[in-house]
Design an enzyme around this catalytic site. Structure first.
Site, PDB file in Angstrom:
ATOM      1  N   PHE A 133       4.266  39.443  32.122  1.00 26.55           N
ATOM      2  CA  PHE A 133       2.150  38.754  32.743  1.00 26.55           C
ATOM      3  C   PHE A 133       2.332  39.711  33.016  1.00 26.55           C
ATOM      4  CE2 PHE A 133       4.803  37.246  36.571  1.00 26.55           C
ATOM      5  CZ  PHE A 133       4.038  37.947  37.692  1.00 26.55           C
ATOM      6  N   LYS A 145       5.093  37.971  21.017  1.00 26.57           N
ATOM      7  CA  LYS A 145       5.235  37.208  22.105  1.00 26.57           C
ATOM      8  C   LYS A 145       4.193  37.308  23.034  1.00 26.57           C
ATOM      9  CE  LYS A 145       6.507  34.386  24.291  1.00 26.57           C
ATOM     10  NZ  LYS A 145       5.785  33.733  25.620  1.00 26.57           N
ATOM     11  N   CYS A 151       7.764  45.462  38.025  1.00 27.23           N
ATOM     12  CA  CYS A 151       9.632  45.713  38.662  1.00 27.23           C
ATOM     13  C   CYS A 151       9.543  46.743  39.426  1.00 27.23           C
ATOM     14  CB  CYS A 151      10.046  45.473  37.065  1.00 27.23           C
ATOM     15  SG  CYS A 151       9.535  46.864  35.732  1.00 27.23           S
ATOM     16  N   GLU A 185      14.284  38.336  43.729  1.00 28.31           N
ATOM     17  CA  GLU A 185      13.777  38.989  43.794  1.00 28.31           C
ATOM     18  C   GLU A 185      11.858  38.337  44.051  1.00 28.31           C
ATOM     19  OE1 GLU A 185      12.398  39.887  39.929  1.00 28.31           O
ATOM     20  OE2 GLU A 185      11.713  41.859  39.785  1.00 28.31           O
TER      21      GLU A 185
HETATM   22  P1  NAD Z   1       9.720  35.513  32.400  1.00 28.02           P
HETATM   23  O1  NAD Z   1      11.110  36.164  32.435  1.00 28.02           O
HETATM   24  O2  NAD Z   1       8.962  34.432  33.499  1.00 28.02           O
HETATM   25  O3  NAD Z   1       9.039  35.668  31.255  1.00 28.02           O
HETATM   26  C1  NAD Z   1       8.758  36.862  30.171  1.00 28.02           C
HETATM   27  C2  NAD Z   1       8.879  36.226  28.849  1.00 28.02           C
HETATM   28  O4  NAD Z   1       9.939  34.902  28.478  1.00 28.02           O
HETATM   29  C3  NAD Z   1       7.460  35.715  28.545  1.00 28.02           C
HETATM   30  O5  NAD Z   1       6.871  35.662  27.554  1.00 28.02           O
HETATM   31  C4  NAD Z   1       7.996  34.053  28.577  1.00 28.02           C
HETATM   32  O6  NAD Z   1       7.298  33.293  28.121  1.00 28.02           O
HETATM   33  C5  NAD Z   1       9.833  33.861  28.093  1.00 28.02           C
HETATM   34  N1  NAD Z   1       9.940  33.036  28.884  1.00 28.02           N
HETATM   35  C6  NAD Z   1       9.620  32.501  29.652  1.00 28.02           C
HETATM   36  N2  NAD Z   1      10.695  31.216  31.010  1.00 28.02           N
HETATM   37  C7  NAD Z   1      11.732  31.249  29.364  1.00 28.02           C
HETATM   38  C8  NAD Z   1      12.295  30.328  28.778  1.00 28.02           C
HETATM   39  N3  NAD Z   1      13.301  29.618  29.399  1.00 28.02           N
HETATM   40  N4  NAD Z   1      13.394  30.593  27.602  1.00 28.02           N
HETATM   41  C9  NAD Z   1      13.275  31.255  27.290  1.00 28.02           C
HETATM   42  N5  NAD Z   1      11.406  32.325  26.962  1.00 28.02           N
HETATM   43  C10 NAD Z   1      10.981  32.155  28.534  1.00 28.02           C
HETATM   44  O7  NAD Z   1       8.830  36.668  33.955  1.00 28.02           O
HETATM   45  P2  NAD Z   1       7.592  37.001  33.679  1.00 28.02           P
HETATM   46  O8  NAD Z   1       7.938  36.540  35.349  1.00 28.02           O
HETATM   47  O9  NAD Z   1       6.282  37.120  33.038  1.00 28.02           O
HETATM   48  O10 NAD Z   1       8.073  38.627  35.082  1.00 28.02           O
HETATM   49  C11 NAD Z   1       8.336  39.141  35.650  1.00 28.02           C
HETATM   50  C12 NAD Z   1       9.731  39.193  35.820  1.00 28.02           C
HETATM   51  O11 NAD Z   1       9.577  40.123  34.660  1.00 28.02           O
HETATM   52  C13 NAD Z   1      10.095  39.705  36.920  1.00 28.02           C
HETATM   53  O12 NAD Z   1      11.080  39.440  36.992  1.00 28.02           O
HETATM   54  C14 NAD Z   1      10.428  41.708  36.782  1.00 28.02           C
HETATM   55  O13 NAD Z   1      10.880  41.907  37.507  1.00 28.02           O
HETATM   56  C15 NAD Z   1      10.697  41.865  35.162  1.00 28.02           C
HETATM   57  N6  NAD Z   1      10.057  42.862  34.906  1.00 28.02           N
HETATM   58  C16 NAD Z   1      10.682  44.130  34.359  1.00 28.02           C
HETATM   59  C17 NAD Z   1      10.228  44.993  34.016  1.00 28.02           C
HETATM   60  C18 NAD Z   1      10.761  46.081  33.249  1.00 28.02           C
HETATM   61  O14 NAD Z   1      10.969  46.790  33.011  1.00 28.02           O
HETATM   62  N7  NAD Z   1      12.757  46.001  34.078  1.00 28.02           N
HETATM   63  C19 NAD Z   1       9.491  44.911  33.813  1.00 28.02           C
HETATM   64  C20 NAD Z   1       8.061  44.887  33.813  1.00 28.02           C
HETATM   65  C21 NAD Z   1       8.476  43.169  34.058  1.00 28.02           C
END
Ligand code: NAD
Length: 501
Positions: free
Chosen positions: A152, A176, A284, A385
């Site tokens: 997000f 997605k 992130c 985090e």
């Molecule tokens: P998230 O892991 O909750 O969601 C990411 C994606 O996974 C979304 O599209 C979501 O629909 C899907 N998802 C959520 N729960 C799921 C499940 N149980 N099974 C399968 N798919 C699922 O992450 P978020 O809250 O949207 O984003 C924040 C996180 O992303 C933080 O941990 C941040 O550090 C990380 N992030 C990392 C980078 C990087 O480049 N390292 C960049 C941006 C964000």
């Protein structure tokens, strides 16, 4: 009948309404206004998107370099023309300030510009006369249908890390987006279609766990790119790898900024405050831990005063520095961690709960800049985090101690050192086990001439998004060894050995 707009799927070039029975609301985190409804796509819809991608791949893979490149030249122009419009959608659904939303789009736009240069990036190698009259060369061929799953916090930049480079390499793509803020992503997808991406080459499905699992399992998807939390990314990596796919997962972080007492004080304090609290700490690459070395620990009161001056409010209003966090659940989680920090013995230097708001709705998910000092490994504040506007300050007696602390943390996404000493900087960049290292640069996200990196728990898979590495990720290297005969060729007779002669 509801007048709330629905977010469409994109399948085979058509923006279509999902037949799903399961929908969720897209909510403005600054006001709680319902902006749209987003479907959790059905298994049949995911399958239809993959089928469309598979069909389109048959022709797209043979499309000339120039045709592919020109689509991205047009696309970058369209993004520039619509940047303010997309930023307004992004701020409404995600919460970050308008200026930061433009930054989010701009960092993605840079990858689109890079994709327009695909001809130079997707070149093979050639060696002449590897044996007498024999040449060997490689070609980088597209894989087929690839997929991307995005978080997000960067609804423009991260989708743009993925589909432009995958498609420019000759693949087709299933995106997605995050179900929490899919609207700005969809506006960028519409512009991509307007730029000339043919039907079926880019498809979009919405959803959560079930759709992600369907992507991991689908036999016709060849590669999956994931950005999000460590918990979900680890699951995606294992599940999609088990299904035989190529997978790259960029995941969670706890970024340490190390401050030496010889650092430029004014610049360092401003940089720390901006990197800790910008985007409400939901980057992130946000600085979430400041390790103050020796006498730099005396700077805490000044750091707190600068953070206190930031304006908390609706990101759409001018003058706002810190917008809301993404959801009520995220706000509750961050507030719980702040409460836990107090009971675990860290010192609450600045409490952002119940912030004063500059003209914003008290309904919004607002938390102001929060600072703890005396944070130690083992505390929940340090181990998790937080992904909110909370800066943890830890002390260290020396640079070596600060390096050891950073390396002992499981995450290795980003780090920064603030110093005026070249020798200290060199030692730091040699010894630190973190993917992205900034020297007096608080958020060292590389431009697309390079690739986004990450070590240890922050990344699974060898190759990173964008830059040169992602061309290897989205292509298969094929090696061709060839010899041509003419009438003057001397017959060598039958040869039963392996050597090339
Ligand atoms: P998230 O892991 O909750 O969601 C990411 C994606 O996974 C979304 O599209 C979501 O629909 C899907 N998802 C959520 N729960 C799921 C499940 N149980 N099974 C399968 N798919 C699922 O992450 P978020 O809250 O949207 O984003 C924040 C996180 O992303 C933080 O941990 C941040 O550090 C990380 N992030 C990392 C980078 C990087 O480049 N390292 C960049 C941006 C964000």
């Amino acid at each position: 009948m509801s007048t709330i707009p629905t977010v469409k799927l994109l399948i085979a070039g058509e923006f279509v309404e999902s037949r799903s029975a399961e929908w969720r609301n897209v909510i403005n985190p600054a006001t709680q206004e319902i902006l749209a409804r987003v479907p959790m796509a059905t298994a049949e819809e995911v399958d239809a998107a993959v089928t469309a991608g598979k069909r389109a791949f048959k022709t797209w893979r043979h499309t000339p370099i120039g045709t592919r490149a020109r689509i991205f030249l047009k696309y970058q122009q369209l993004i520039r023309e619509h940047i303010k419009e997309v930023a307004a959608i992004l701020t409404a659904e995600q919460g970050k300030t308008l200026a930061d939303a433009e930054g989010d789009i701009f960092r993605g736009l840079e990858v689109v510009e890079h994709a327009a240069n695909i001809g130079n990036l997707q070149m093979g190698e050639i060696a002449n006369n590897v044996a007498t009259g024999v040449d060997t060369y490689t070609v980088q061929q597209p894989l087929g249908v690839c997929a991307g799953i995005t978080p997000f916090n960067f609804p423009a930049m991260i989708p743009l890390w993925m589909f432009p480079m995958a498609i420019a390499c000759g693949n087709t793509f299933i995106l997605k987006p995050s179900e929490q803020d899919p609207m700005s992503t969809m506006r960028l997808v519409e512009l991509a279609i307007e730029a000339g991406i043919p039907p079926g080459v880019l498809n979009v499905v919405h959803g959560g766990e079930d759709v992600v699992n369907a992507i991991c399992d689908h036999a016709d998807i060849k590669a999956v790119s994931f950005v999000g939390s460590t918990r979900v990314g680890t699951h995606v990596y294992h599940r999609a790898s088990q299904a035989g796919k190529r997978v790259q997962c960029m995941m969670g972080a706890k970024n340490h900024a190390v401050v030496l007492p010889d650092a430029h004080k004014e610049q360092t304090l401003n940089n720390l405050v901006g990197a800790a609290f910008g985007a409400a700490g939901q980057r992130c690459m946000a600085v979430s831990v400041a390790v103050l070395v020796g006498e730099a620990q005396a700077w805490i009161p000044e750091l707190v005063e600068r953070a206190r001056k930031l304006t908390v409010g609706n990101g759409a209003l001018p003058g706002t520095d810190v917008g809301p966090v993404i959801s009520c659940a995220a706000k509750e989680r961050v507030e719980d961690l702040i409460a836990r920090g107090e009971t675990e013995g860290a010192r609450l230097e600045l409490d952002g709960r119940l912030p004063s708001l500059a003209g914003a709705s008290s309904e919004g998910n607002f938390i102001g800049p929060t600072i703890f000092s005396g944070v130690k490994p083992g505390m929940a504040l340090y181990e998790q985090e937080i992904f909110g506007p909370v800066l943890c300050i830890a002390g260290a007696a020396s640079l070596d101690e600060a390096i050891a602390m950073t390396n002992a943390n499981p995450n290795g996404n980003g780090t920064a050192l603030f110093t005026q000493s070249g020798a200290a900087a060199r030692r730091f960049q040699e010894e630190i086990d973190v993917g992205q290292v900034g020297i007096n640069v608080p958020i060292p996200v590389p431009v697309p001439l390079f690739s986004f990196t990450g070590s240890r728990a922050s990344k699974l898979g060898d190759l990173g998004p964008y830059g040169k590495q992602v061309v290897l990720f989205y292509t298969q290297t094929k090696t061709i060894t060839e010899r041509w005969f003419d009438d003057s060729s001397v017959s060598t007779g039958v040869n039963t050995t392996i050597s090339l002669r």
